[in-house]
Scaffold this active site. Structure first.
Site, PDB file in Angstrom:
ATOM      1  N   GLU A 255       0.796  -1.075   0.194  1.00  0.00           N
ATOM      2  CA  GLU A 255       0.075  -0.035  -0.103  1.00  0.00           C
ATOM      3  C   GLU A 255       1.221   1.261  -0.036  1.00  0.00           C
ATOM      4  O   GLU A 255       1.518   1.419   1.084  1.00  0.00           O
ATOM      5  CB  GLU A 255      -0.738  -0.119   1.232  1.00  0.00           C
ATOM      6  CG  GLU A 255      -1.436  -1.144   1.440  1.00  0.00           C
ATOM      7  CD  GLU A 255      -2.894  -1.178   0.407  1.00  0.00           C
ATOM      8  OE1 GLU A 255      -3.345  -2.376   0.322  1.00  0.00           O
ATOM      9  OE2 GLU A 255      -3.273  -0.385   0.190  1.00  0.00           O
ATOM     10  N   CYS A 289      -2.564   8.668   3.337  1.00  0.00           N
ATOM     11  CA  CYS A 289      -2.172   8.174   1.869  1.00  0.00           C
ATOM     12  C   CYS A 289      -3.546   8.563   0.814  1.00  0.00           C
ATOM     13  O   CYS A 289      -2.997   8.650  -0.384  1.00  0.00           O
ATOM     14  CB  CYS A 289      -1.979   6.717   1.909  1.00  0.00           C
ATOM     15  SG  CYS A 289      -3.198   5.900   2.627  1.00  0.00           S
TER      16      CYS A 289
HETATM   17  P1  NAD Z   1       8.554   5.117   3.805  1.00  0.00           P
HETATM   18  O1  NAD Z   1       8.630   4.311   2.892  1.00  0.00           O
HETATM   19  O2  NAD Z   1       9.855   5.854   4.070  1.00  0.00           O
HETATM   20  O3  NAD Z   1       8.761   4.128   5.386  1.00  0.00           O
HETATM   21  C1  NAD Z   1       7.714   3.235   5.704  1.00  0.00           C
HETATM   22  C2  NAD Z   1       8.115   2.231   6.534  1.00  0.00           C
HETATM   23  O4  NAD Z   1       9.313   1.322   6.082  1.00  0.00           O
HETATM   24  C3  NAD Z   1       9.077   2.724   7.866  1.00  0.00           C
HETATM   25  O5  NAD Z   1       8.735   2.405   9.008  1.00  0.00           O
HETATM   26  C4  NAD Z   1      10.442   2.540   7.608  1.00  0.00           C
HETATM   27  O6  NAD Z   1      11.449   2.466   8.560  1.00  0.00           O
HETATM   28  C5  NAD Z   1      10.343   1.308   6.639  1.00  0.00           C
HETATM   29  N1  NAD Z   1      11.501   0.695   6.028  1.00  0.00           N
HETATM   30  C6  NAD Z   1      12.398   1.772   5.510  1.00  0.00           C
HETATM   31  N2  NAD Z   1      13.128   0.858   4.521  1.00  0.00           N
HETATM   32  C7  NAD Z   1      12.722  -0.263   4.848  1.00  0.00           C
HETATM   33  C8  NAD Z   1      13.364  -1.574   4.202  1.00  0.00           C
HETATM   34  N3  NAD Z   1      14.341  -1.481   3.243  1.00  0.00           N
HETATM   35  N4  NAD Z   1      12.937  -2.650   4.328  1.00  0.00           N
HETATM   36  C9  NAD Z   1      11.701  -2.805   4.734  1.00  0.00           C
HETATM   37  N5  NAD Z   1      11.097  -1.606   5.637  1.00  0.00           N
HETATM   38  C10 NAD Z   1      11.486  -0.316   5.439  1.00  0.00           C
HETATM   39  O7  NAD Z   1       7.378   5.817   4.064  1.00  0.00           O
HETATM   40  P2  NAD Z   1       7.020   6.796   5.155  1.00  0.00           P
HETATM   41  O8  NAD Z   1       7.714   8.259   4.997  1.00  0.00           O
HETATM   42  O9  NAD Z   1       7.304   6.424   6.564  1.00  0.00           O
HETATM   43  O10 NAD Z   1       5.453   7.048   4.982  1.00  0.00           O
HETATM   44  C11 NAD Z   1       4.787   7.704   4.008  1.00  0.00           C
HETATM   45  C12 NAD Z   1       4.520   7.062   2.790  1.00  0.00           C
HETATM   46  O11 NAD Z   1       3.750   5.889   3.065  1.00  0.00           O
HETATM   47  C13 NAD Z   1       3.724   8.030   1.807  1.00  0.00           C
HETATM   48  O12 NAD Z   1       4.420   7.875   0.555  1.00  0.00           O
HETATM   49  C14 NAD Z   1       2.357   7.218   1.853  1.00  0.00           C
HETATM   50  O13 NAD Z   1       1.773   7.950   0.745  1.00  0.00           O
HETATM   51  C15 NAD Z   1       2.638   6.191   2.106  1.00  0.00           C
HETATM   52  N6  NAD Z   1       1.168   5.358   3.037  1.00  0.00           N
HETATM   53  C16 NAD Z   1       0.574   4.784   1.819  1.00  0.00           C
HETATM   54  C17 NAD Z   1      -0.590   4.321   2.704  1.00  0.00           C
HETATM   55  C18 NAD Z   1      -1.550   3.458   2.069  1.00  0.00           C
HETATM   56  O14 NAD Z   1      -2.338   2.705   2.375  1.00  0.00           O
HETATM   57  N7  NAD Z   1      -1.561   3.302   0.543  1.00  0.00           N
HETATM   58  C19 NAD Z   1      -0.888   4.412   3.937  1.00  0.00           C
HETATM   59  C20 NAD Z   1       0.144   5.173   4.676  1.00  0.00           C
HETATM   60  C21 NAD Z   1       1.057   5.820   4.104  1.00  0.00           C
END
Ligand code: NAD
Length: 518
Positions: A255, A289
């Site tokens: 997502e 999101c």
């Molecule tokens: P991000 O991708 O930077 O981080 C998401 C999570 O993944 C964090 O907890 C991070 O620590 C972890 N992560 C980082 N590197 C990783 C790796 N190599 N392997 C596994 N996990 C890892 O995103 P963010 O800035 O924390 O969140 C915001 C983003 O999330 C926005 O783009 C938003 O649109 C999206 N989002 C989408 C939804 C949805 O349902 N589509 C919901 C909420 C947020």
């Protein structure tokens, strides 16, 4: 046990983080976005510890999978009650860690409760066994079992810290999986309170194991060890996670981000559209999101709509308090504040007009930014096509609806769209042309988000797979077809040559088609 007002009692934080493994003795401090004050020292795991936790959860899976489905569903339904009963304390935790307004924190509580009720009451429908059409009516009976994947790894973000991880995990549990959950460390307590309440509802400890720590370490270790990955976050990280899962041939639902459009047609109710746009653009300070970052407004009503919208925006109460009537809270981090500031400054430097907001508000707290409306945004500006993930929306006019759809679709993302119109059949026809996983008519995002029976997820760069509905639980299972053959054989019966059998089969196949049997 009460979640309890954690700001009066430090033992609440201790109890919540006590659910995390802590052999490394390392911690990460989290802080309150409203004030910048430290909240907790959250234990972080090493990659080895994550592997151990996955192994312990794996050992618990067979007995959980053979626990009666009614008992698994009962736990979800009791959890539903606990969440609603303890909502005040949960709202305090969500607000403290994420800095969002209370009414937006309540959306999370409501979403978790709705998800628990929905799956708790539809368990048997989704998990079957499900009857399918056999090869030969009366001779072949096919049942499809839903076999749990085993250990589901959930990586959930900070922006909806209570519901994103917990609501994804509920159907995984119900389907007989165990969960290892890595919430974002900054918002760990909001996830841990969900785990605590699940345990209070009767979930055995090893069936849902939380772990915290840096994504590249703990997230990578988790994706490397589990049988299915459920990731919510940015498109960039989602691609890394998908690549790692693909190399192991384990499934993943992703997502991801969005740059969501709202179309306001000439016949829309202006007050409804203006109210929907305020909520759609500024819920959780735009760190949602499915929130709206592009508004396309029909020429005929552009001025009138903009006037109403700006009137509402200027009346918004922005504050860092626990009042339900506050309309917007804070951003969560310096990084978010820097991105939002950069997007607005870039747009202004390249000629955009600020119709509302446009500034940080350090007088309210270290991470506040005003609800911001821009016009005159062009493709040369970063915020034209890149997700801001903050309280910033660009407003454009359109001449006809075909153009509006074309511009809504001119994005690599495809998460959520919204259409405001009084002509519902026409709005539904437009919706079918929009390339997004959800489209809300006369609403911004909540109608689809709260309709748990309907799938939710993204097209294009917004993700793979769906949460919610049948899709949201079936992703955590492998379908197993069990076909029982009676009487008729799939080979020549004694005394019949293979040639004669082929002829007989050919006649039967023709007959089945004539009879309209699929
Ligand atoms: P991000 O991708 O930077 O981080 C998401 C999570 O993944 C964090 O907890 C991070 O620590 C972890 N992560 C980082 N590197 C990783 C790796 N190599 N392997 C596994 N996990 C890892 O995103 P963010 O800035 O924390 O969140 C915001 C983003 O999330 C926005 O783009 C938003 O649109 C999206 N989002 C989408 C939804 C949805 O349902 N589509 C919901 C909420 C947020």
């Amino acid at each position: 046990m009460s979640v309890a007002a954690f700001d009066d009692d430090p033992r609440v934080v201790e109890r919540l983080v006590g659910q995390l493994p802590s052999s490394s003795a390392r911690t990460q401090d989290t802080f309150a976005p409203f004030t910048g004050q430290t909240i907790a020292a959250v234990p972080v795991s090493t990659a080895d510890e994550v592997e151990e936790v996955v192994a312990q959860a794996r050992a618990a899976q067979p007995s959980w999978a053979t626990t009666a489905l009614e008992e698994r569903a009962r736990i979800l339904l009791d959890f539903h009650d606990l969440v609603l009963d303890r909502q005040s304390d949960i709202l305090d935790l969500i607000q403290e860690e994420s800095g969002k307004a209370r009414k937006h924190a309540f959306e999370e509580v409501a979403h978790v409760a709705m998800t628990a009720r929905y799956y708790g009451l539809t368990a048997a429908r989704h998990l079957g066994p499900d009857r399918r059409i056999g090869a030969f009516p009366g001779f072949t009976k096919v049942l499809v079992n839903r076999v749990p994947k085993g250990v589901v790894g959930i990586i959930s973000p900070w922006n909806y810290p209570f519901t994103m991880g917990i609501s994804d995990g509920l159907p995984a549990l119900l389907a007989g999986n165990v969960v290892v959950h890595r919430p974002d460390t900054q918002t760990a307590l909001s996830a841990l309170v969900g785990v605590e309440l699940l345990r209070e509802a009767g979930l055995p400890d090893d069936v849902w194991r939380p772990v915290c720590g840096p994504g590249p370490v703990v997230g990578t270790a988790l994706v490397g060890a589990v049988d299915y990955v459920c990731f919510t976050g940015s498109t960039r990280t989602g691609r890394t996670v998908a690549t790692q899962a693909a190399a192991r041939l384990v499934g993943a639902s992703l997502e991801l981000g969005g740059k969501n459009p709202m179309l306001i047609c000439a016949d829309a109710s202006l007050s409804r559209a203006a109210e929907g746009a305020v909520r759609g653009c500024f819920s959780s300070a735009g760190q949602l999101c499915v929130s709206m970052e592009r508004l396309y407004v029909a020429d005929e009503i552009y001025e009138r709509f903009v006037e109403r919208f700006l009137h509402r925006v200027s009346g918004m109460k922005v504050a860092g308090d626990r009042d339900f009537d506050t309309d917007m809270g804070s951003l969560i981090s310096q990084l978010q504040l820097a991105t939002v500031t950069e997007h607005v400054e870039d747009a202004v430097a390249k000629g955009a007009t600020v119709l509302a907001g446009g500034r940080a508000r350090p007088d309210l707290g270290p991470l506040f930014f005003e609800p911001t409306v821009l016009s005159g945004v062009t493709p040369a500006m970063t915020c034209y096509g890149t997700e801001t993930f903050g309280p910033v929306v660009s407003i454009y006019r359109f001449h006809d609806e075909a153009e509006a759809v074309e511009r809504a679709n001119a994005s690599s993302y495809g998460l959520n769209a919204s259409i405001f119109s009084r002509d519902l059949p026409r709005a539904r026809r437009l919706a079918a042309q929009v390339r997004c996983g959800t489209v809300n008519i006369n609403e911004a995002y909540a109608a689809s988000f709260a309709s748990i029976d309907s799938p939710m997820g993204g097209m294009g760069q917004s993700g793979l797979g769906r949460r919610q509905g049948a899709e949201g639980i079936h992703r955590f299972t492998d379908p197993q077809a069990v076909a029982t053959q009676r009487g008729l054989r799939f080979a020549a019966m004694p005394g019949l040559s293979d040639r004669a059998y082929a002829k007989l089969m050919t006649a039967s196949l023709r007959g089945l088609k004539k009879l309209g049997r699929p």
